[in-house]
Write a protein that holds these residues in place. Structure first.
Motif, mmCIF file in Angstrom:
data_model
loop_
_atom_site.group_PDB
_atom_site.id
_atom_site.type_symbol
_atom_site.label_atom_id
_atom_site.label_comp_id
_atom_site.label_asym_id
_atom_site.label_seq_id
_atom_site.Cartn_x
_atom_site.Cartn_y
_atom_site.Cartn_z
ATOM 1 N N THR A 332 0.831 -1.204 0.000
ATOM 2 C CA THR A 332 0.000 0.000 0.000
ATOM 3 C C THR A 332 0.866 1.253 0.000
ATOM 4 N N GLY A 333 2.013 1.198 0.660
ATOM 5 C CA GLY A 333 2.929 2.332 0.620
ATOM 6 C C GLY A 333 3.478 2.573 -0.780
ATOM 7 N N LEU A 334 3.906 1.502 -1.434
ATOM 8 C CA LEU A 334 4.397 1.619 -2.807
ATOM 9 C C LEU A 334 3.303 2.108 -3.753
ATOM 10 N N ALA A 335 2.096 1.555 -3.610
ATOM 11 C CA ALA A 335 0.989 1.972 -4.470
ATOM 12 C C ALA A 335 0.700 3.461 -4.313
ATOM 13 N N SER A 336 0.825 3.956 -3.092
ATOM 14 C CA SER A 336 0.581 5.376 -2.831
ATOM 15 C C SER A 336 1.647 6.239 -3.483
ATOM 16 N N THR A 337 2.899 5.834 -3.366
ATOM 17 C CA THR A 337 3.987 6.599 -3.980
ATOM 18 C C THR A 337 3.847 6.618 -5.498
ATOM 19 N N ILE A 338 3.499 5.474 -6.077
ATOM 20 C CA ILE A 338 3.311 5.406 -7.532
ATOM 21 C C ILE A 338 2.133 6.291 -7.951
ATOM 22 N N ALA A 339 1.064 6.280 -7.153
ATOM 23 C CA ALA A 339 -0.100 7.112 -7.471
ATOM 24 C C ALA A 339 0.232 8.600 -7.399
ATOM 25 N N ARG A 340 1.282 8.947 -6.674
ATOM 26 C CA ARG A 340 1.708 10.342 -6.576
ATOM 27 C C ARG A 340 2.654 10.734 -7.710
ATOM 28 N N GLY A 341 2.760 9.859 -8.709
ATOM 29 C CA GLY A 341 3.544 10.178 -9.893
ATOM 30 C C GLY A 341 5.012 9.826 -9.807
ATOM 31 N N LYS A 342 5.415 9.066 -8.805
ATOM 32 C CA LYS A 342 6.814 8.668 -8.644
ATOM 33 C C LYS A 342 7.022 7.246 -9.153
ATOM 34 N N ALA A 343 8.272 6.904 -9.387
ATOM 35 C CA ALA A 343 8.621 5.555 -9.846
ATOM 36 C C ALA A 343 9.724 5.004 -8.953
ATOM 37 N N PRO A 344 9.397 4.625 -7.719
ATOM 38 C CA PRO A 344 10.421 4.145 -6.792
ATOM 39 C C PRO A 344 11.042 2.838 -7.258
ATOM 40 N N ARG A 345 12.357 2.753 -7.129
ATOM 41 C CA ARG A 345 13.054 1.519 -7.479
ATOM 42 C C ARG A 345 13.272 0.628 -6.263
ATOM 43 N N THR A 346 13.128 1.197 -5.080
ATOM 44 C CA THR A 346 13.345 0.459 -3.836
ATOM 45 C C THR A 346 12.312 0.894 -2.806
ATOM 46 N N LEU A 347 12.200 0.119 -1.736
ATOM 47 C CA LEU A 347 11.341 0.519 -0.628
ATOM 48 C C LEU A 347 11.841 1.807 0.003
ATOM 49 N N LYS A 348 13.144 1.964 0.075
ATOM 50 C CA LYS A 348 13.715 3.167 0.693
ATOM 51 C C LYS A 348 13.335 4.421 -0.086
ATOM 52 N N GLU A 349 13.340 4.340 -1.424
ATOM 53 C CA GLU A 349 12.948 5.495 -2.232
ATOM 54 C C GLU A 349 11.475 5.836 -2.002
ATOM 55 N N SER A 350 10.643 4.829 -1.890
ATOM 56 C CA SER A 350 9.230 5.082 -1.641
ATOM 57 C C SER A 350 9.026 5.659 -0.249
ATOM 58 N N ALA A 351 9.750 5.128 0.738
ATOM 59 C CA ALA A 351 9.642 5.646 2.105
ATOM 60 C C ALA A 351 10.108 7.097 2.186
ATOM 61 N N ALA A 352 11.097 7.463 1.374
ATOM 62 C CA ALA A 352 11.568 8.855 1.358
ATOM 63 C C ALA A 352 10.454 9.792 0.904
ATOM 64 N N GLU A 353 9.662 9.354 -0.074
ATOM 65 C CA GLU A 353 8.512 10.153 -0.512
ATOM 66 C C GLU A 353 7.485 10.266 0.615
ATOM 67 N N MET A 354 7.287 9.181 1.358
ATOM 68 C CA MET A 354 6.350 9.218 2.478
ATOM 69 C C MET A 354 6.866 10.130 3.588
ATOM 70 N N ASN A 355 8.177 10.122 3.827
ATOM 71 C CA ASN A 355 8.762 11.037 4.816
ATOM 72 C C ASN A 355 8.446 12.482 4.478
ATOM 73 N N GLN A 356 8.612 12.839 3.204
ATOM 74 C CA GLN A 356 8.353 14.211 2.794
ATOM 75 C C GLN A 356 6.874 14.549 2.956
ATOM 76 N N TRP A 357 6.025 13.608 2.608
ATOM 77 C CA TRP A 357 4.588 13.807 2.791
ATOM 78 C C TRP A 357 4.255 14.021 4.266
ATOM 79 N N ALA A 358 4.870 13.240 5.134
ATOM 80 C CA ALA A 358 4.599 13.358 6.571
ATOM 81 C C ALA A 358 5.005 14.721 7.111
ATOM 82 N N LYS A 359 6.088 15.270 6.592
ATOM 83 C CA LYS A 359 6.494 16.615 7.006
ATOM 84 C C LYS A 359 5.478 17.654 6.563
ATOM 85 N N THR A 360 5.073 17.558 5.310
ATOM 86 C CA THR A 360 4.172 18.558 4.735
ATOM 87 C C THR A 360 2.757 18.448 5.287
ATOM 88 N N THR A 361 2.260 17.238 5.406
ATOM 89 C CA THR A 361 0.847 17.022 5.745
ATOM 90 C C THR A 361 0.605 16.848 7.242
#
Length: 498
Positions: A332-361
């Motif tokens: 579900t985390g990966l699906a969310s990152t992909i839905a946000r227009g990103k193409a993560p190659r690893t779990l860490k890249e997807s988690a980095a997008e979630m980190n930024q979202w957590a700061k902003t939101t």
């Protein structure tokens, strides 16, 4: 010397102070100095958080924050900005990330598509199983899809059978530091089956062990070809794993098996696993599928024949938080990152997008997550950051309804379902790491948000990879951590009445 207090003392004092304050109001016949009354008397008898931590005999670091859930006013804290491993408390952040990005009503789709057209029930090209990010797909669902394919009039396929795992990265395991054989650390792609676990069962007979590897679910137990097990005459290691490109190859120590038993093993090749099972189910419906291959791209113009929808995301996340399923969190985390227009190659890249979202939101300051489940040892969150998120979403009612109700225990360690303190929270457990974060409803009616993180990182760092499944002393340490969590909750519910 630190004074010891029982849970019974806590609860009787809390109930007296909250429900019957007049019991403390009768004046003495004589008084030589001011006397504490009512809530002040109750507070005077409640041990401090420092005393509770000292009495717990819990080695390592303890950080906590408790605040009024409505205003965010911090009531008490210890080491609030220390970054510690959040373990599965991470899943609460992932749930919020997915709910905002995908929506509570989102349903994942798994499809069967065909290329080349269909003539008189025969697919002229290839038949393709297409993953759509559903972490809850099981063998029963694949069997239903095969049945619907037959009902659509399909009886044969000229070409081959292909599997497309979706626009997800292929990850062989969530955390490389875990032992190979633990079922909570499977491979991750956009296609999952039975939480990417295969069922290994053994029975001793007159001529040795009978071994099966199957993709069982509630109704079916199809054996698989892509995962194989060999029993070898040794005592250690118990399991070995080898990646053989088109199959997961396991061995198990004969001396560790006993008469019979079973366990779930992780699947490292989700596409092959799902394809293997679907081919069996299609065959049971008279549709022969040949030449299974996992493909990297979906052909354009393919015709959709069958669609299988998941339950709504809200329900999936509620179960994820209840059962703490790592695969659901990662997918579900990966699906969310992909839905946000990103193409993560690893779990860490997807988690980095979630980190930024957590700061902003959510207003978090420094989340440092490397996955979506909390399994990795590099994950870090401070108690203060986690509390900020809990307070932020409290008014919206987004998180609390899908959190697990935590049943507190009596002085003998028995669950007490009529406990006057109500707790809805997410737990987290790793080796020498225990975390809890959520909401407290005190007997007075006051609602508090709280976070408790405990970790003995030096002791955890000494563990070898083989020791990580059941380390010596791990269960006792975790029990002490959980007892401390409850004592702190009891303190806050009794002390912060209003």
């Amino acid at each position: 010397m630190t004074q010891q207090f029982s849970r019974r003392f806590f609860l009787s004092s809390a109930a007296a102070g909250v429900l019957a304050p007049s019991a403390f109001a009768a004046p003495p016949n004589t008084s030589l100095r001011p006397v504490l009354r009512g809530a002040d008397l109750l507070r005077h008898t409640i041990p401090t958080a420092s005393e509770l931590i000292e009495a717990s005999n819990l080695k390592g670091q303890v950080a906590f924050v408790v605040a009024d859930a409505k205003t965010g006013t911090v009531l008490e804290q210890k080491a609030p900005t220390m970054g510690l491993m959040p373990a599965s408390v991470t899943k609460a952040i992932t749930a919020l990330y997915a709910l905002e990005t995908l929506g509570a009503d989102h349903m994942f789709k798994t499809q069967i598509v065909a290329t080349g057209g269909i003539i008189e029930g025969e697919v002229q090209g290839d038949l393709i199983l297409v993953g759509g990010g559903d972490p809850t797909l099981d063998t029963d669902a694949l069997a239903a899809m095969a049945g619907r394919l037959k009902d659509a009039g399909i009886h044969s396929v000229k070409g081959g059978f292909r599997v497309y795992e979706g626009d997800f990265p292929r990850v062989s395991r969530i955390d490389p530091e875990q032992p190979d054989h633990v079922g909570y650390n499977p491979g991750v792609t956009g296609l999952a089956l039975n939480f990417n676990r295969v069922h290994f069962e053994w029975k001793r007979g007159n001529s040795g062990y009978a071994v099966t590897m199957d993709g069982r679910s509630a109704r079916y137990r199809p054996e698989v070809a892509m995962a194989v097990m060999q029993v070898q005459d040794r005592s250690d290691p118990v399991y070995t794993y080898r990646d053989d490109i088109k199959r997961d190859t396991w061995t198990v120590a004969k001396r560790a098996l006993g008469q019979s038993g079973a366990r779930w093993l992780p699947v490292r090749k989700p596409g092959l696993y799902a394809g293997d099972i679907f081919a069996t189910m299609a065959g049971a419906n008279g549709i022969r599928l040949r030449n299974l291959q996992v493909i990297d791209a979906l052909p354009t113009g393919a015709e959709v024949l069958v669609t299988q929808q998941s339950a709504p995301l809200h329900d999936i996340l509620r179960d994820m938080l209840k059962y703490s399923t790592n695969l659901t969190a990662e997918m579900t985390g990966l699906a969310s990152t992909i839905a946000r227009g990103k193409a993560p190659r690893t779990l860490k890249e997807s988690a980095a997008e979630m980190n930024q979202w957590a700061k902003t939101t959510l207003g978090m300051q420094n989340p440092a997550l490397v996955d979506h489940s909390g399994l990795g040892s590099e994950n870090r969150i401070s108690a203060s950051d986690m509390l900020t998120a809990l307070v932020k979403v409290n008014k919206s009612g987004t998180l609390k309804p899908i959190l697990k109700t935590i049943v507190l225990r009596d002085e003998k360690g028995r669950p007490r379902r009529d406990h006057p303190i109500k707790v809805d929270a997410k737990t987290g457990t790793l080796n020498f790491v225990s975390t809890l974060a959520g909401y407290i409803q005190a007997p007075s009616g006051r609602e508090m948000a709280f976070v408790v993180f405990s970790a003995d990182e030096p002791r955890r760092a000494k563990l070898s990879r083989a020791q990580r499944e059941r380390p010596d002393g791990g269960r006792a340490w975790n029990a002490r951590a959980k007892r401390l969590q409850q004592k702190l909750i009891e303190r806050w519910a009794a002390y912060y009445v209003s």
